[in-house]
Write a protein that holds these residues in place. Structure first.
Motif, mmCIF file in Angstrom:
data_model
loop_
_atom_site.group_PDB
_atom_site.id
_atom_site.type_symbol
_atom_site.label_atom_id
_atom_site.label_comp_id
_atom_site.label_asym_id
_atom_site.label_seq_id
_atom_site.Cartn_x
_atom_site.Cartn_y
_atom_site.Cartn_z
ATOM 1 N N PHE A 1 0.842 -1.196 0.000
ATOM 2 C CA PHE A 1 0.000 0.000 0.000
ATOM 3 C C PHE A 1 0.880 1.250 0.000
ATOM 4 O O PHE A 1 1.678 1.457 0.896
ATOM 5 C CB PHE A 1 -0.913 0.000 1.227
ATOM 6 C CG PHE A 1 -1.782 1.218 1.325
ATOM 7 C CD1 PHE A 1 -2.813 1.427 0.421
ATOM 8 C CD2 PHE A 1 -1.571 2.163 2.319
ATOM 9 C CE1 PHE A 1 -3.625 2.551 0.503
ATOM 10 C CE2 PHE A 1 -2.370 3.287 2.415
ATOM 11 C CZ PHE A 1 -3.397 3.484 1.506
ATOM 12 N N GLY A 2 0.694 2.101 -1.027
ATOM 13 C CA GLY A 2 1.580 3.244 -1.210
ATOM 14 C C GLY A 2 2.905 2.774 -1.782
ATOM 15 O O GLY A 2 3.969 2.999 -1.218
ATOM 16 N N CYS A 3 2.844 2.113 -2.938
ATOM 17 C CA CYS A 3 3.989 1.357 -3.456
ATOM 18 C C CYS A 3 5.144 2.231 -3.921
ATOM 19 O O CYS A 3 6.277 1.760 -4.020
ATOM 20 C CB CYS A 3 3.548 0.430 -4.589
ATOM 21 S SG CYS A 3 2.830 1.281 -6.016
ATOM 22 N N GLY A 4 4.887 3.515 -4.226
ATOM 23 C CA GLY A 4 5.984 4.382 -4.657
ATOM 24 C C GLY A 4 6.676 3.827 -5.887
ATOM 25 O O GLY A 4 6.035 3.438 -6.860
ATOM 26 N N ALA A 5 8.000 3.751 -5.826
ATOM 27 C CA ALA A 5 8.773 3.268 -6.965
ATOM 28 C C ALA A 5 8.854 1.745 -7.024
ATOM 29 O O ALA A 5 9.541 1.192 -7.888
ATOM 30 C CB ALA A 5 10.180 3.861 -6.938
ATOM 31 N N GLY A 6 8.180 1.070 -6.102
ATOM 32 C CA GLY A 6 8.118 -0.392 -6.164
ATOM 33 C C GLY A 6 9.212 -1.111 -5.411
ATOM 34 O O GLY A 6 9.457 -2.295 -5.656
ATOM 35 N N VAL A 7 9.874 -0.449 -4.469
ATOM 36 C CA VAL A 7 10.960 -1.091 -3.722
ATOM 37 C C VAL A 7 10.443 -2.312 -2.961
ATOM 38 O O VAL A 7 10.974 -3.417 -3.087
ATOM 39 C CB VAL A 7 11.619 -0.098 -2.737
ATOM 40 C CG1 VAL A 7 12.711 -0.795 -1.938
ATOM 41 C CG2 VAL A 7 12.184 1.106 -3.473
ATOM 42 N N SER B 1 3.495 -1.880 4.169
ATOM 43 C CA SER B 1 3.400 -0.477 3.764
ATOM 44 C C SER B 1 4.420 0.420 4.450
ATOM 45 O O SER B 1 4.696 0.278 5.640
ATOM 46 C CB SER B 1 1.985 0.061 4.087
ATOM 47 O OG SER B 1 1.830 1.385 3.635
ATOM 48 N N ASN B 2 4.991 1.315 3.649
ATOM 49 C CA ASN B 2 5.593 2.541 4.165
ATOM 50 C C ASN B 2 4.573 3.615 3.795
ATOM 51 O O ASN B 2 4.636 4.187 2.716
ATOM 52 C CB ASN B 2 6.948 2.806 3.509
ATOM 53 C CG ASN B 2 7.611 4.067 4.022
ATOM 54 O OD1 ASN B 2 7.048 4.790 4.835
ATOM 55 N ND2 ASN B 2 8.814 4.337 3.547
ATOM 56 N N PRO B 3 3.600 3.857 4.674
ATOM 57 C CA PRO B 3 2.385 4.562 4.243
ATOM 58 C C PRO B 3 2.638 6.021 3.895
ATOM 59 O O PRO B 3 3.488 6.690 4.478
ATOM 60 C CB PRO B 3 1.456 4.432 5.450
ATOM 61 C CG PRO B 3 2.344 4.174 6.601
ATOM 62 C CD PRO B 3 3.530 3.439 6.072
ATOM 63 N N PRO B 4 1.886 6.515 2.919
ATOM 64 C CA PRO B 4 2.030 7.916 2.500
ATOM 65 C C PRO B 4 1.426 8.852 3.535
ATOM 66 O O PRO B 4 0.472 8.507 4.225
ATOM 67 C CB PRO B 4 1.226 7.955 1.197
ATOM 68 C CG PRO B 4 0.190 6.887 1.377
ATOM 69 C CD PRO B 4 0.838 5.805 2.193
ATOM 70 N N PHE B 5 1.991 10.048 3.627
ATOM 71 C CA PHE B 5 1.374 11.048 4.494
ATOM 72 C C PHE B 5 1.433 12.443 3.883
ATOM 73 O O PHE B 5 1.409 13.447 4.584
ATOM 74 C CB PHE B 5 2.008 11.045 5.901
ATOM 75 C CG PHE B 5 3.502 11.242 5.933
ATOM 76 C CD1 PHE B 5 4.050 12.508 5.994
ATOM 77 C CD2 PHE B 5 4.342 10.139 5.924
ATOM 78 C CE1 PHE B 5 5.413 12.688 6.034
ATOM 79 C CE2 PHE B 5 5.714 10.313 5.965
ATOM 80 C CZ PHE B 5 6.256 11.592 6.023
ATOM 81 N N ASP C 1 -0.928 14.962 5.211
ATOM 82 C CA ASP C 1 -2.251 14.351 5.347
ATOM 83 C C ASP C 1 -2.066 12.916 5.822
ATOM 84 O O ASP C 1 -1.540 12.068 5.107
ATOM 85 C CB ASP C 1 -2.978 14.380 3.998
ATOM 86 C CG ASP C 1 -4.403 13.835 4.085
ATOM 87 O OD1 ASP C 1 -4.774 13.336 5.174
ATOM 88 O OD2 ASP C 1 -5.126 13.899 3.092
ATOM 89 N N TYR C 2 -2.497 12.657 7.055
ATOM 90 C CA TYR C 2 -2.315 11.326 7.648
ATOM 91 C C TYR C 2 -3.541 10.426 7.473
ATOM 92 O O TYR C 2 -3.559 9.315 8.000
ATOM 93 C CB TYR C 2 -1.995 11.457 9.145
ATOM 94 C CG TYR C 2 -0.680 12.141 9.425
ATOM 95 C CD1 TYR C 2 0.526 11.489 9.186
ATOM 96 C CD2 TYR C 2 -0.632 13.434 9.920
ATOM 97 C CE1 TYR C 2 1.744 12.110 9.434
ATOM 98 C CE2 TYR C 2 0.577 14.068 10.178
ATOM 99 C CZ TYR C 2 1.761 13.395 9.929
ATOM 100 O OH TYR C 2 2.959 14.009 10.174
ATOM 101 N N ASN C 3 -4.569 10.893 6.762
ATOM 102 C CA ASN C 3 -5.812 10.130 6.680
ATOM 103 C C ASN C 3 -5.604 8.736 6.106
ATOM 104 O O ASN C 3 -6.120 7.748 6.639
ATOM 105 C CB ASN C 3 -6.847 10.887 5.836
ATOM 106 C CG ASN C 3 -7.467 12.058 6.579
ATOM 107 O OD1 ASN C 3 -7.474 12.058 7.812
ATOM 108 N ND2 ASN C 3 -7.954 13.032 5.857
ATOM 109 N N ALA C 4 -4.847 8.647 4.994
ATOM 110 C CA ALA C 4 -4.674 7.353 4.329
ATOM 111 C C ALA C 4 -3.956 6.366 5.244
ATOM 112 O O ALA C 4 -4.333 5.192 5.338
ATOM 113 C CB ALA C 4 -3.910 7.532 3.025
ATOM 114 N N SER C 5 -2.925 6.836 5.945
ATOM 115 C CA SER C 5 -2.162 5.924 6.801
ATOM 116 C C SER C 5 -2.925 5.578 8.075
ATOM 117 O O SER C 5 -2.846 4.441 8.569
ATOM 118 C CB SER C 5 -0.791 6.523 7.128
ATOM 119 O OG SER C 5 -0.904 7.852 7.551
#
Length: 344
Positions: A201-207, A268-272, A279-283
């Protein structure tokens, strides 16, 4: 209405014909436009895409320039300088010489710095300054040849127990130039993640996605992100490392509620961040509601800043939370759902 949209409305008479609005805020700007303007939207945030779809707007979601012909473009300044370079190049390569490119943004969002990035494309003029925002205009002076997407990728290596990975990251994607400390803290624990159907979740560059795929070819990874540039980066990372395409499912999401059900694990390294804003809602929703997407005995693995109160949130919804690591300002958190004996 967003402050930047108010500034655009102040200069509405400069806009005409087929106008492409790039990275536009989710407000009622389009409803305020004159009848001689035929607006289209280019966005890469899936939440924004759904908003404009619901407004019955002509909207394109993705990293590539929208299909069609445009006479002008209005670019709302993104957070990333590299992403703005990409957008300006794409817009300039698709508009005719003499066409107007407008740039609008908040002063605190770096619009004055961003305006300097307009200068290689033509004479640049500040045409408005109001509401703590600025609007700039450039008349396109030369033909620009479109560079392929691959030319915009930054690459860096990441070591795994099964060999090195090359990470591919497009402009604007989190940690584009190097591995971030949070993900680096989490990686040694990925070998403990239960195998099977796993969401990043919040995959970014796919690491994380590529690391899990490299660890176990039987893992099926659902790479989820709100950002089209992140999803494209993850796809490129898999292709660069010759990972099996059957292992990867790319999924644009608004939040964890869009995740598949019956997952073996969520990592996840969740997005904020939401644009410039924190914005911390998603995490926080990830901590609160992720368990409904897990099989019984399913696992949640999160890395997060030490100061965030995620362990308490996770305990409230999982009954327990284990701190696997606490170093360099980050905690690796683990929780699991209760196993159902019928599923064993």
């Amino acid at each position: 209405m967003d402050l930047t949209s108010e500034v655009v409305i102040r200069q509405i008479d400069l806009l005409q014909d087929r106008v492409l609005f790039v990275n536009a805020p989710t407000d009622d700007l389009l409803s305020q436009l004159n009848d001689n303007i035929k607006p289209s939207i280019w966005c890469w945030n899936f939440n924004d895409f759904q908003y404009f779809q619901n407004q019955q707007s002509n909207v394109h979601f993705g990293v590539d320039f929208p299909e069609g012909q445009f006479d002008q473009a209005v670019i709302f300044v993104p957070k990333s300088k590299e992403l703005l370079n990409y957008l300006l190049h794409n817009v300039a390569s698709h508009l005719a010489q003499g066409a107007s490119i407008f740039l609008v943004g908040e002063k605190k969002g770096g619009v004055e710095r961003a305006a300097k990035q307009l200068q290689p494309f033509g004479k640049t003029l500040k045409i408005d300054s109001a509401r703590h925002c600025q609007m700039w205009q450039t008349l396109l002076e030369k033909t620009v040849t479109l560079k392929p997407l691959q030319d915009w990728v930054q690459k860096y290596p990441v070591e795994t127990p099964n060999g090195e990975l090359t990470i591919c990251a497009l402009p604007g994607v989190f940690s584009q130039n190097r591995l971030d400390v949070g993900t680096a803290t989490l990686l040694p624990y990925l070998s403990q993640v239960t195998s099977g159907k796993i969401a990043d979740f919040g995959c970014g560059a796919g690491v994380i996605s590529a690391y899990l795929a490299k660890l176990n070819p039987k893992n099926r990874i659902f790479a989820m992100d709100v950002d089209a540039f992140a999803l494209a980066s993850t796809q490129m990372t898999f292709e660069q490392n010759l990972l099996e395409p059957e292992q990867l499912v790319i999924k644009a999401v608004t939040g964890i509620e869009d995740a598949p059900l019956f997952l073996h694990a969520i990592v996840s390294n969740p997005p904020f961040h939401q644009g410039i804003q924190t914005d911390y809602n998603a995490s926080e929703n990830l901590c609160k509601t992720s368990r409904r997407h897990l099989k019984s005995g399913g696992e949640l693995w999160i890395v997060a800043n030490r100061f965030l109160n995620y362990p308490t949130l996770i305990e409230q919804h999982y009954g327990q939370c284990t701190i696997k690591a606490d170093q360099q300002g980050f905690k690796v958190l683990f929780a699991s759902t209760q196993k159902n004996l019928k599923e064993q």
